[in-house]
Design a protein around this motif. Structure first.
Motif, PDB file in Angstrom:
ATOM      1  N   UNK A  47       0.803  -1.015   0.042  1.00  0.00           N
ATOM      2  CA  UNK A  47      -0.066  -0.005   0.076  1.00  0.00           C
ATOM      3  C   UNK A  47       0.815   1.354  -0.032  1.00  0.00           C
ATOM      4  N   UNK A  48       1.975   1.086   0.472  1.00  0.00           N
ATOM      5  CA  UNK A  48       3.090   2.319   0.890  1.00  0.00           C
ATOM      6  C   UNK A  48       3.650   2.663  -0.619  1.00  0.00           C
ATOM      7  N   UNK A  49       3.621   1.646  -1.660  1.00  0.00           N
ATOM      8  CA  UNK A  49       4.221   1.865  -3.043  1.00  0.00           C
ATOM      9  C   UNK A  49       3.323   2.975  -3.845  1.00  0.00           C
ATOM     10  N   UNK A  50       3.924   3.440  -4.654  1.00  0.00           N
ATOM     11  CA  UNK A  50       3.439   4.455  -5.803  1.00  0.00           C
ATOM     12  C   UNK A  50       2.770   3.554  -6.890  1.00  0.00           C
ATOM     13  N   UNK A  51       1.900   4.285  -7.563  1.00  0.00           N
ATOM     14  CA  UNK A  51       1.623   3.434  -8.771  1.00  0.00           C
ATOM     15  C   UNK A  51       2.598   3.044  -9.670  1.00  0.00           C
ATOM     16  N   UNK A  52       3.631   4.071  -9.990  1.00  0.00           N
ATOM     17  CA  UNK A  52       4.601   3.485 -11.031  1.00  0.00           C
ATOM     18  C   UNK A  52       5.354   2.264 -10.227  1.00  0.00           C
ATOM     19  N   UNK A  53       5.645   2.462  -8.973  1.00  0.00           N
ATOM     20  CA  UNK A  53       6.406   1.207  -8.387  1.00  0.00           C
ATOM     21  C   UNK A  53       5.572  -0.016  -8.615  1.00  0.00           C
ATOM     22  N   UNK A  54       4.452  -0.094  -8.137  1.00  0.00           N
ATOM     23  CA  UNK A  54       3.394  -1.101  -8.167  1.00  0.00           C
ATOM     24  C   UNK A  54       3.553  -1.649  -9.614  1.00  0.00           C
ATOM     25  N   UNK A  55       3.665  -0.689 -10.546  1.00  0.00           N
ATOM     26  CA  UNK A  55       3.645  -1.350 -12.273  1.00  0.00           C
ATOM     27  C   UNK A  55       5.011  -1.928 -12.174  1.00  0.00           C
TER      28      UNK A  55
END
Length: 195
Positions: A142-150
């Motif tokens: 949940x702490x990761x940004x959308x870019x990091x999740x991608x």
């Protein structure tokens, strides 16, 4: 001075009791559908609309709806000349026929239904437990940004280092042991590399 019962002989003695058994038109439709065998959730959707699928359980808790549904079930029993004992007799005959035909699965099925009617089976409850390490993993995601999740979804390496401990080295006591959640994330990343 006249009493209420003398003035209004047709009315029940307790006005609250009479009001408790009055159903709205939609509640009456709901009861009719449930009495026909429609599940409460589907009946609620048919009567109240798709946004009200959870209303079925709530309606079944209302005393007026419970009373009306029990009354409808009693009427069905009388109409079809059925009772619990007749249903039980039918299951017993089915079990006896299955035994004569040497069909153990049919026998088990008949006895299972008789057991349900008698209340021999405990109510099933399912419990989902999330471990602390699983919660920590979810918090990390949940702490990761959308870019990091991608990047994670594509299997790209995020900043930082980690080592996977496998086999006997990863005992439960080991501080470096991976939780099931962490292992699932690693498996998902590795599966993305195959593409």
């Amino acid at each position: 001075m006249s009493t209420r019962a003398e003035l209004f002989p047709g009315l029940p003695r307790d006005p609250n009791r009479a009001a408790a058994h009055i159903l709205t038109e939609k509640e009456q439709q709901f009861v009719k559908l449930c009495a026909k065998g429609v599940t409460p959730a589907k009946a609620a959707v048919q009567v109240f609309g798709p946004a009200k699928s959870n209303l079925g359980r709530e309606l079944l808790r209302r005393p007026a709806v419970k009373h009306a549904l029990m009354k409808a079930y009693r009427q069905l029993e009388q109409t079809h000349h059925m009772s619990r004992s007749k249903v039980m007799e039918g299951f017993k005959r089915a079990a006896d026929m299955a035994e004569q035909l040497a069909d153990p699965m049919a026998m088990i099925s008949a006895y299972r239904e008789m057991g349900k009617m008698c209340g021999y089976y405990a109510v099933e409850t399912k419990k989902v437990e999330v471990s602390v390490s699983g919660q920590i993993g979810i918090k990390k995601l949940n702490a990761l940004s959308d870019a990091e999740l991608m990047k994670l979804a594509k299997g790209e390496v995020l900043e930082g280092e980690f080592a996977q401990v496998v086999g006997e080295e990863a005992g439960d006591e080991s501080p470096g042991a991976l939780s099931d959640f962490d292992q699932d994330v690693i498996d998902a990343i590795n599966a993305g590399d195959d593409d």
